[in-house]
Design a protein around this motif. Structure first.
Motif, PDB file in Angstrom:
ATOM      1  N   PRO A 178       0.967  -1.386  -0.147  1.00  0.00           N
ATOM      2  CA  PRO A 178      -0.117   0.079  -0.136  1.00  0.00           C
ATOM      3  C   PRO A 178       0.830   1.350   0.051  1.00  0.00           C
ATOM      4  O   PRO A 178       0.528   2.278  -0.521  1.00  0.00           O
TER       5      PRO A 178
ATOM      6  N   GLY B 291      -1.603  -6.637  -0.250  1.00  0.00           N
ATOM      7  CA  GLY B 291      -1.957  -5.895   0.809  1.00  0.00           C
ATOM      8  C   GLY B 291      -3.182  -5.056   0.168  1.00  0.00           C
ATOM      9  O   GLY B 291      -3.449  -3.876   0.952  1.00  0.00           O
ATOM     10  N   TYR B 292      -3.631  -5.177  -0.930  1.00  0.00           N
ATOM     11  CA  TYR B 292      -4.564  -4.183  -1.678  1.00  0.00           C
ATOM     12  C   TYR B 292      -5.967  -4.732  -1.432  1.00  0.00           C
ATOM     13  O   TYR B 292      -6.936  -4.230  -1.635  1.00  0.00           O
TER      14      TYR B 292
ATOM     15  N   TYR C  86      -7.914  -1.331   2.908  1.00  0.00           N
ATOM     16  CA  TYR C  86      -7.517  -2.221   1.482  1.00  0.00           C
ATOM     17  C   TYR C  86      -7.821  -1.162   0.305  1.00  0.00           C
ATOM     18  O   TYR C  86      -8.983  -0.829   0.027  1.00  0.00           O
TER      19      TYR C  86
ATOM     20  N   PRO D  69      -2.409  -4.870   5.678  1.00  0.00           N
ATOM     21  CA  PRO D  69      -1.761  -4.047   4.833  1.00  0.00           C
ATOM     22  C   PRO D  69      -0.391  -3.151   5.283  1.00  0.00           C
ATOM     23  O   PRO D  69       0.396  -3.351   4.859  1.00  0.00           O
TER      24      PRO D  69
END
Length: 463
Positions: A86, A228-229, A268, A401
């Motif tokens: 991120p 982590g998206y 996210y 994230p």
């Protein structure tokens, strides 16, 4: 009834490799593959889902000299992989593992690679029956054959076939494997308890997209992953460069996960405040492309889908089951190979190389009446790779994230201080975070030592 020495269920890389080796060692060998259509293939073939990247040392694991792989199989030679978090990112330009291939790796045309494995099996004398599936398998443990148990396969065309040895290579869906192995499990237990738990089942979706030349040039030699998206264990999108300026944009996500299962959905980047449910695969990809490239390009006009690729109009959907592997009931003359036995990595979802190698081993041993050695031999051949994969998967299992940003920053610092741009650095000079990361990895590897990564052992089967 037709009788053969070795019957192989499933025609992916594990099955084709098993067929080639069994036939090459003199066994009468038949392979059954029900076959699937593709936009870019005229005839039915194996389920050649084109999500294919090959790292340098994976070629050695397959047991090939990289120079023997046909040129038209390789699409793009790779120099690096990039992991994007991120708020952080890290680029790796070497796997850190000794390999004969001189570059980082390559992307390849999965259908052509599968066809090459089929050609090798046919040239060795195997009978490949594409379009004929296996409906069920029954094992006769009391058979009077000198080689022990025999098997009866009921086929989709109504025929039956008897085989001395069976290699189960029907991939992560395991349409035949689960029922076949349940013949040998204790009452009240099923092999699906080991190989099909909900948290290990993912669905993958990808699209073929044509990129502008100047944009494609930015990643034409790089595998790109975004961590982590999106929520979910080992859930992430990717871009893999293909031929020309075509790339595959895809993702994996858990099956059955709901928005209510997500802690802190606002963290996210591919989720929206007004989401009432988790996005579909197509929606995730649309959001990723818009976020990464939407400021400069009209996504649908400038990065269109290529509809004459993949399984259906430029798209592919396929299951992925990432678990720790199982051993095979070799006492029943059965070997399980590739994705069917749980060798797809839960960390990076890669499994082609291990499928080829385990298929080769299963076929060779079945073809030489020595299948009782299969569990020991495949662990010696691919155990280090599986050990790495399960250790990494454990470490990142609960990452959110912020954890991905921390990990990528730590790896970047390790590279900067040590000068060793490697996936598995052993440098401790990057500070306490590096020590923490490496200690976690080594602890998990130690816990799985001596083959303890196996979750169903040969001793657990009942004959």
């Amino acid at each position: 009834m037709e009788r053969v020495d070795v019957a192989i269920v499933g025609g992916g890389p594990a099955g084709a490799s098993a067929a080639e080796q069994a036939a090459a060692h003199g066994a009468e060998t038949v392979l059954f593959e029900q076959g699937v259509p593709r936009e870019d293939r005229e005839e039915l073939g194996p389920d050649s889902t084109d999500a294919a990247g090959m790292l340098d040392y994976w070629i050695d694991i397959m047991g090939f000299d990289y120079r023997e792989i046909p040129d038209d199989v390789i699409l793009q030679e790779l120099e690096a992989t990039e992991f994007i978090g991120p708020n952080s990112a890290v680029e790796l330009r070497t796997t850190g593992i000794d390999a004969s291939y001189p570059k980082f790796g390559y992307t390849f045309n999965r259908a052509r690679m599968d066809d090459w494995l089929y050609d090798r099996a046919t040239e060795a004398g195997a009978d490949l029956r594409v379009g004929v599936g296996v409906k069920s398998l029954e094992t006769d443990l009391r058979a009077t054959s000198p080689q022990g148990p025999t098997h009866t396969l009921s086929l989709s065309n109504g025929d039956e076939l008897e085989a001395q040895y069976v290699v189960l290579a029907d991939g992560p869906q395991r349409r035949i494997t689960l029922e076949a192995l349940d013949q040998f499990t204790a009452p009240g237990r099923s092999v699906s308890d080991y190989l099909s738990p909900p948290e290990a089942n993912h669905i993958a979706y990808q699209e073929y997209r044509e990129f502008p030349k100047e944009l494609f040039a930015e990643f034409e030699d790089t595998l790109t992953f975004w961590w982590g998206y999106m929520p979910g264990e080992t859930a992430y999108p990717w871009v893999f460069p293909n031929d020309g300026t075509v790339a595959r944009v895809g993702l994996t996500m858990p099956i059955g996960m709901e928005l209510n299962d997500v802690d802190n959905p606002g963290s996210y980047k591919l989720l929206r405040p007004d989401d009432e449910k988790l996005p579909s695969g197509a929606e995730y990809i649309s959001r990723l492309l818009e976020q990464e490239y939407g400021d400069e390009y009209d996504i649908e006009e400038d990065i269109p889908r290529v509809e004459d690729r993949g399984k259906s109009k430029g798209t592919e959907t396929y299951p992925i089951s990432s678990t720790r592997p199982i051993e095979s009931p070799v006492g029943a003359n059965i070997a399980v190979a590739g994705g069917a036995m749980g060798t797809t990595s839960a960390f990076h979802e890669g499994g082609y190389h291990v499928a080829v190698r385990t298929g080769k081993i299963a076929g060779r041993l079945a073809g030489t009446n020595s299948l009782e050695n299969y569990n020991d031999v495949w662990k010696r051949a691919v155990g280090d790779e599986i050990l790495r994969n399960v250790a990494f998967a454990d470490i990142v299992n609960d990452y959110d994230p912020d954890d991905w940003d921390w990990a990528f920053d730590t790896i970047t610092n390790m590279q900067g201080v040590s000068g060793d741009n490697a996936l598995l650095s052993n440098r401790y000079t990057a500070g306490l975070d590096a020590v923490k990361l490496l200690t976690a990895y080594k602890r998990r590897k130690f816990g799985y030592r001596d083959g303890r990564y196996v979750q169903l052992s040969e001793a657990d089967y009942l004959y």
